[in-house]
Design a protein around this motif. Structure first.
Motif, short mmCIF file in Angstrom:
data_model
loop_
_atom_site.label_atom_id
_atom_site.label_comp_id
_atom_site.label_asym_id
_atom_site.label_seq_id
_atom_site.Cartn_x
_atom_site.Cartn_y
_atom_site.Cartn_z
N GLN A 82 0.83 -1.21 0.00
CA GLN A 82 0.00 0.00 0.00
C GLN A 82 0.87 1.26 0.00
O GLN A 82 0.51 2.27 -0.61
N ALA A 126 1.82 1.79 -3.55
CA ALA A 126 0.68 2.34 -4.30
C ALA A 126 0.54 3.83 -4.02
O ALA A 126 0.28 4.63 -4.93
N GLN A 177 6.46 -1.49 -9.02
CA GLN A 177 5.21 -2.19 -9.34
C GLN A 177 5.49 -3.48 -10.10
O GLN A 177 4.87 -4.52 -9.82
N SER A 195 4.54 -6.91 -8.01
CA SER A 195 3.33 -7.58 -8.46
C SER A 195 3.39 -9.11 -8.39
O SER A 195 2.49 -9.74 -7.81
N VAL A 209 -1.83 -5.39 -5.43
CA VAL A 209 -1.03 -4.16 -5.47
C VAL A 209 -1.91 -2.94 -5.73
O VAL A 209 -1.42 -1.80 -5.73
N GLU A 210 -3.19 -3.15 -5.91
CA GLU A 210 -4.11 -2.03 -6.16
C GLU A 210 -4.32 -1.23 -4.87
O GLU A 210 -4.49 -1.82 -3.80
N PRO A 211 -4.34 0.09 -4.99
CA PRO A 211 -4.56 0.90 -3.78
C PRO A 211 -5.98 0.73 -3.26
O PRO A 211 -6.94 0.73 -4.03
N THR A 243 -5.68 4.14 1.05
CA THR A 243 -4.47 4.56 0.33
C THR A 243 -4.81 5.67 -0.64
O THR A 243 -4.06 6.65 -0.75
#
Length: 185
Positions: free
Chosen positions: A43, A46, A79, A83, A93-95, A99
């Protein structure tokens, strides 16, 4: 102005504590401590990616644009490297919502007080290296090389932001660029 700084530091503290939303250990071979620390770092990455994208979008208005472009390239590399390891441990890995909110709050403060924001980020980054060393220590043996990279990239960020604050943005940019070149494989 001091009150604004205190409110910002309080918000940043709350953000830091809340950024790691509850996660569950999905892999019986790793500890909950590992998953929580790694999720927190994911996070953070991100947050840094979105922040650097926003700073670069400011374009020619930003006197340190080249520095932030290099920092953005580091976050793009991160990233790519994060990943597959995140997927392996069933982390995204998505906020998350917090975040994204933290990024917006940080950018607002950065617009109001850019130098103070950089100082707060630098201080937090320097302290965070130790937390990442703890993450490396509890990481699975097969991922040790990756987590050594995680610590090294955070140290590079801390050093580069330190150079920027010391009035040496070209040296900070060069440090980031060199780190990227050495780790791009």
């Amino acid at each position: 102005m001091k009150m604004v700084v205190r409110v910002f530091i309080l918000l940043l503290s709350l953000v830091t504590v809340s950024a790691c939303q509850a996660t569950t250990v999905k892999d019986e071979t790793v500890s909950k401590e590992f998953i929580n620390l790694f999720d927190y770092e994911i996070q953070n990455r991100a947050f840094a990616l979105a922040s650097m994208e926003a700073l670069v979008r400011t374009g020619d208005v930003n006197p340190n644009l080249e520095f932030f472009k290099a920092y953005l390239e580091l976050e793009k590399l991160n990233q790519k490297k994060f990943s597959p390891v995140a997927s392996k441990h069933q982390l995204s890995v998505e906020p998350r919502w917090w975040t994204r909110t933290r990024t917006r709050l940080g950018m607002c403060m950065s617009n109001i007080m850019p130098e103070t924001s950089l100082k707060v980020i630098h201080k937090a980054t320097v302290k965070y290296v130790a937390q990442l060393q703890a993450l490396e220590a509890v990481s699975p043996e097969q991922d040790k090389a990756f987590f050594a990279y995680v610590v090294a990239q955070e140290q590079a960020q801390a050093d580069a932001v330190g150079l920027l604050l010391a009035g040496e943005p070209d040296q900070g940019t060069a440090l980031l660029t060199q780190f990227i070149a050495e780790n791009a494989q």
